[in-house]
Design an enzyme around this catalytic site. Structure first.
Site, PDB file in Angstrom:
ATOM      1  N   LEU A 152       0.862  -1.170   0.000  1.00 13.04           N
ATOM      2  CA  LEU A 152       0.000   0.000   0.000  1.00 13.04           C
ATOM      3  C   LEU A 152       0.903   1.226   0.000  1.00 13.04           C
ATOM      4  O   LEU A 152       2.013   1.198   0.528  1.00 13.04           O
ATOM      5  CB  LEU A 152      -0.897   0.038   1.248  1.00 13.04           C
ATOM      6  CG  LEU A 152      -1.899  -1.097   1.429  1.00 13.04           C
ATOM      7  CD1 LEU A 152      -2.621  -0.941   2.777  1.00 13.04           C
ATOM      8  CD2 LEU A 152      -2.920  -1.132   0.296  1.00 13.04           C
ATOM      9  N   ASP A 153       0.423   2.318  -0.585  1.00 17.10           N
ATOM     10  CA  ASP A 153       1.186   3.561  -0.545  1.00 17.10           C
ATOM     11  C   ASP A 153       1.331   4.032   0.899  1.00 17.10           C
ATOM     12  O   ASP A 153       0.526   3.676   1.767  1.00 17.10           O
ATOM     13  CB  ASP A 153       0.476   4.647  -1.360  1.00 17.10           C
ATOM     14  CG  ASP A 153       0.407   4.316  -2.845  1.00 17.10           C
ATOM     15  OD1 ASP A 153       1.263   3.534  -3.310  1.00 17.10           O
ATOM     16  OD2 ASP A 153      -0.495   4.843  -3.522  1.00 17.10           O
ATOM     17  N   ARG A 154       2.333   4.874   1.132  1.00 20.55           N
ATOM     18  CA  ARG A 154       2.617   5.360   2.486  1.00 20.55           C
ATOM     19  C   ARG A 154       1.370   5.942   3.167  1.00 20.55           C
ATOM     20  O   ARG A 154       1.134   5.720   4.361  1.00 20.55           O
ATOM     21  CB  ARG A 154       3.711   6.436   2.430  1.00 20.55           C
ATOM     22  CG  ARG A 154       4.080   7.032   3.786  1.00 20.55           C
ATOM     23  CD  ARG A 154       4.950   8.273   3.596  1.00 20.55           C
ATOM     24  NE  ARG A 154       6.229   7.908   3.019  1.00 20.55           N
ATOM     25  CZ  ARG A 154       7.307   7.607   3.734  1.00 20.55           C
ATOM     26  NH1 ARG A 154       7.252   7.638   5.055  1.00 20.55           N
ATOM     27  NH2 ARG A 154       8.442   7.293   3.136  1.00 20.55           N
ATOM     28  N   ARG A 259      -5.680   6.062  -7.507  1.00 24.58           N
ATOM     29  CA  ARG A 259      -5.488   7.513  -7.442  1.00 24.58           C
ATOM     30  C   ARG A 259      -5.470   8.122  -8.845  1.00 24.58           C
ATOM     31  O   ARG A 259      -6.107   9.156  -9.100  1.00 24.58           O
ATOM     32  CB  ARG A 259      -4.195   7.811  -6.688  1.00 24.58           C
ATOM     33  CG  ARG A 259      -4.218   7.280  -5.270  1.00 24.58           C
ATOM     34  CD  ARG A 259      -2.841   7.208  -4.631  1.00 24.58           C
ATOM     35  NE  ARG A 259      -2.262   8.524  -4.420  1.00 24.58           N
ATOM     36  CZ  ARG A 259      -1.099   8.724  -3.804  1.00 24.58           C
ATOM     37  NH1 ARG A 259      -0.404   7.693  -3.369  1.00 24.58           N
ATOM     38  NH2 ARG A 259      -0.643   9.960  -3.655  1.00 24.58           N
TER      39      ARG A 259
END
Length: 337
Positions: A152-154, A259
């Site tokens: 997962l992204d930060r 996104r």
């Protein structure tokens, strides 16, 4: 998969998400205890190969490629050339407590974490504290080095799947490759998508930007670099015409896919500074953090019959926004959006 004809050799299939990764970086991800010098020795002697070929450390891997890994790589203290295996670092009490607080589900094979906002999943430039590193320092707790199955992204929160041993990691990796994992994300987006339900099929390519790497729509002539990407979306609730709570179900798992896809249809995710969602928030008092949450994961169990079905609660900043906009999670608990 494992080469059963020779217990001293294991063959690992490169996951789709790892396509394009350099071999030396792939090794750092799967075998962080192996130093670059020792990897070079294994490559020069032909003990490490890709699709049965001798290769160099900078070899770019293709999805589905077979990486031959000798026992010497897994236990370098006992391997050739007299290499010694460094001691596994121990996680601090703070890191151990953080990992324990994240656990949503655990059995002998699998760990499911509820990733909080702002913590990186893996290391990178300038990133020293990350979940992968914390898990590596807790081998004494889990009996082996836990392995990330996806990322997962930060700033994305929610369900993060971890394998507790190599066999589970291999099987779960194949499950993700065959797209047998059902993932549901929740997001707050600007405006109201039209139509309220739909499918986004826009191929993506990586493009460096002022705030670091991001992805964009592939242009004509970029077919070779383009990554096929498909996302299903559905509006769950809305706050007038200013913002919408959407359920997102990615078919593919590309970097920044959700996104970028929401930006491409004109409904950027609130708080997404990388994709123009950080400005002009749809209401006052909304925390300017990324409003993207891995809500639910349903995946076949890697070692027994049945499925793992785990749901993560909204993180504090998203719950505050839901309360502010009058969105009620309880109304959708049965199907999670």
């Amino acid at each position: 998969m494992t080469d059963r004809s020779n217990e001293r050799v294991e063959t690992i299939e490169v996951a789709e998400r790892e396509a394009g990764m350099r071999l030396d970086r792939w090794f750092r991800t799967h075998f962080p205890e192996i130093g670059h010098g020792y990897l070079q020795k294994l490559l020069r002697s032909g003990q490490v190969r890709v699709n049965a070929r001798r290769v160099e450390a900078n070899e770019r891997l293709q999805a589905g490629a077979q990486v031959r890994v000798p026992k010497a790589a897994r236990t370098p203290r006992e391997g050739a050339h007299g290499s010694s295996k460094p001691a596994t670092p121990s996680a601090s009490k703070a890191d151990r407590d953080l990992i324990e607080s994240m656990i949503l589900y655990e059995d002998d094979d699998v760990l499911v974490l509820d990733k909080p906002f702002g913590i990186a999943v893996q290391g990178g430039t300038g990133t020293r504290r990350h979940i992968d590193g914390m898990l590596a320092g807790m081998a004494d707790r889990f009996g082996d080095r836990p392995r990330l199955v996806h990322r997962l992204d930060r700033d994305t929160t929610g369900v993060l799947l971890v394998a507790k041993h190599r066999a589970a990691a291999a099987k779960l990796g194949r499950t993700f490759q065959t797209r047998s994992a059902a993932k549901t994300y929740w997001a707050l987006v600007k405006g109201v998508p039209k139509p309220p339900q739909g499918k986004i099929e826009v191929p993506l390519v990586k493009a460096a930007g002022p705030d670091g790497d991001r992805v964009r729509r592939a242009r004509p002539g970029e077919q070779k670099e383009a990554m096929h990407a498909t996302t299903h979306y559905s509006v769950v609730d809305r706050a007038a015409h200013k913002a919408s709570w959407v359920s997102l179900k990615p078919v593919t798992g590309r970097q920044h896919q959700l996104r970028a896809h929401m930006e491409l249809i004109g409904n950027t995710i609130v708080g997404d500074n990388k994709y123009d969602g950080g400005m002009d928030l749809p209401a006052e008092n909304i925390t300017p953090k990324l409003h993207l949450h891995a809500r639910r994961l349903v995946i076949p169990h890697p070692a027994r019959e049945g499925k793992i079905d785990v749901t993560a609660p909204l993180p504090p900043h998203m719950q505050e926004t839901w309360d502010l906009l009058g969105f009620d999670v309880r109304r959708f608990d049965k199907d999670d959006g």
